[in-house]
Design an enzyme around this catalytic site. Structure first.
Site, PDB file in Angstrom:
ATOM      1  N   ARG A  42      13.071  -2.915  -8.392  1.00 41.93           N
ATOM      2  CA  ARG A  42      11.648  -2.999  -8.216  1.00 41.93           C
ATOM      3  C   ARG A  42      11.779  -2.144  -9.949  1.00 41.93           C
ATOM      4  O   ARG A  42      12.164  -1.810 -10.461  1.00 41.93           O
ATOM      5  CB  ARG A  42      11.019  -2.007  -7.917  1.00 41.93           C
ATOM      6  CG  ARG A  42      10.813  -1.918  -6.543  1.00 41.93           C
ATOM      7  CD  ARG A  42       9.696  -3.252  -5.926  1.00 41.93           C
ATOM      8  NE  ARG A  42       8.401  -3.078  -6.378  1.00 41.93           N
ATOM      9  CZ  ARG A  42       8.050  -2.260  -5.116  1.00 41.93           C
ATOM     10  NH1 ARG A  42       8.296  -2.107  -3.980  1.00 41.93           N
ATOM     11  NH2 ARG A  42       6.827  -2.072  -5.674  1.00 41.93           N
ATOM     12  N   PRO A  56       0.827  -1.148  -0.185  1.00 41.62           N
ATOM     13  CA  PRO A  56       0.504   0.132   0.088  1.00 41.62           C
ATOM     14  C   PRO A  56       0.643   0.984  -0.075  1.00 41.62           C
ATOM     15  O   PRO A  56       1.959   1.185   0.523  1.00 41.62           O
ATOM     16  CB  PRO A  56      -0.657  -0.296   1.293  1.00 41.62           C
ATOM     17  CG  PRO A  56      -0.939  -1.340   1.573  1.00 41.62           C
ATOM     18  CD  PRO A  56       0.519  -2.241   1.517  1.00 41.62           C
ATOM     19  N   GLU A  57       0.417   2.202  -1.175  1.00 42.63           N
ATOM     20  CA  GLU A  57       1.131   3.628  -1.361  1.00 42.63           C
ATOM     21  C   GLU A  57       0.771   4.148   0.205  1.00 42.63           C
ATOM     22  O   GLU A  57      -0.259   4.230   0.553  1.00 42.63           O
ATOM     23  CB  GLU A  57       0.912   3.893  -2.140  1.00 42.63           C
ATOM     24  CG  GLU A  57       1.818   3.095  -3.933  1.00 42.63           C
ATOM     25  CD  GLU A  57       3.004   3.476  -4.139  1.00 42.63           C
ATOM     26  OE1 GLU A  57       2.581   5.534  -4.278  1.00 42.63           O
ATOM     27  OE2 GLU A  57       2.383   2.754  -5.255  1.00 42.63           O
TER      28      GLU A  57
END
Length: 282
Positions: free
Chosen positions: A264, A2-3
């Site tokens: 990433r 989650p950001e």
């Protein structure tokens, strides 16, 4: 993972549901049982987020620190006649009951769930960069850290000690919106660009708190404006480059590219975000 907007939205919802209410606290899974027993029958004062960290404060200067990590969730259910038995591995359960209705919240699968003091909370916060969603944030700290580093801006924006709360989606999108290649060194990003990126993140993430999704496209690039179908993706929201590898850029129609940066995936448009080429040494 989650950001930051997700954690701020969760902190707001936990505060609305439990602040100033006595709660029953338990750990059905058992991994937080001793700490839950210390908190049981106490009162929640507030919940707040800093970046991707959540802090729930109870009376007696006791703080539960939660980091959801990749798989964690903290689900709130309000207005039930009775609280059901826990399902799955519930690390922490909060229950507040009135005369006829109850509210409960179940925490599952977090990377961290620990009981700490306000001083220990402060030590965590001190290691974090400014959070665009906090009114007490100092963007100059982010600007100075980036301007002193030769690391790629795409790496720096994901470094929580530089900028708290930004994850892979906001990283990719804010770089696109400001025409900055993710491999551009921090020292080569202009101050006014960094300041504009900060202001942009504030607006985008505030909208994320409001809607619960990430939307980053400008009005002229929405599905309605372009006559295209809405985006179908599990993260939700309309975006320019994130997870759009090989699809045409909404601005220039060149295929979106992707590569791996610091383990990433990073996404960009080669035309809208030209590669950095340092000036030749004379």
């Amino acid at each position: 993972m989650p950001e930051g907007h997700t954690l701020h939205r969760l902190a707001r919802d936990l505060t609305d549901a439990f602040a100033a209410r006595g709660v029953r606290v338990s750990s059905p899974q058992g991994r937080f049982a001793d700490e839950a027993a210390l908190l049981d029958a106490s009162t929640v004062e507030s919940a707040e987020a800093w970046g991707k960290h959540l802090f729930v404060t109870f009376t007696g200067e006791r703080v539960v620190h939660v980091h959801l990590g990749l798989y964690g969730s903290f689900a709130i259910t309000a207005g039930v006649e009775s609280v059901p038995a826990p399902v799955g591995q519930v690390r922490l359960r909060l229950v507040a009951a009135d005369d006829e209705r109850a509210t409960y919240a179940d925490l599952r699968g977090p990377t961290a769930c620990t009981l700490m003091t306000p001083a220990e909370q402060g030590a965590i916060v001190d290691r974090l960069g400014p959070d665009p969603l906090r009114p007490d944030a100092d963007p100059e700290r982010m600007v100075e850290r980036v301007r002193r580093s030769r690391a790629p801006i795409g790496t720096l924006l994901m470094d929580q000690s530089v900028l708290a709360g930004v994850g892979n989606v906001y990283r990719a999108e804010v770089l696109f919106r400001h025409r900055v290649h993710p491999l551009r060194p921090g020292t080569a990003v202009r101050r006014r660009t960094l300041e504009a990126m900060w202001d942009d993140l504030v607006g985008l993430m505030e909208e994320g708190v409001r809607t619960g999704r990430i939307d980053t496209v400008r009005p002229e690039h929405t599905p309605e404006a372009m006559g295209r179908p809405p985006r179908q993706d599990d993260h939700g929201g309309e975006v320019y480059v994130y997870r759009r590898t090989g699809q045409p850029c909404f601005v220039c129609e060149r295929p979106v590219r992707t590569d791996v940066l610091a383990t990433r995936n990073v996404f960009w448009c080669a035309r809208c975000q030209p590669a950095y080429r340092p000036r030749a040494v004379q």
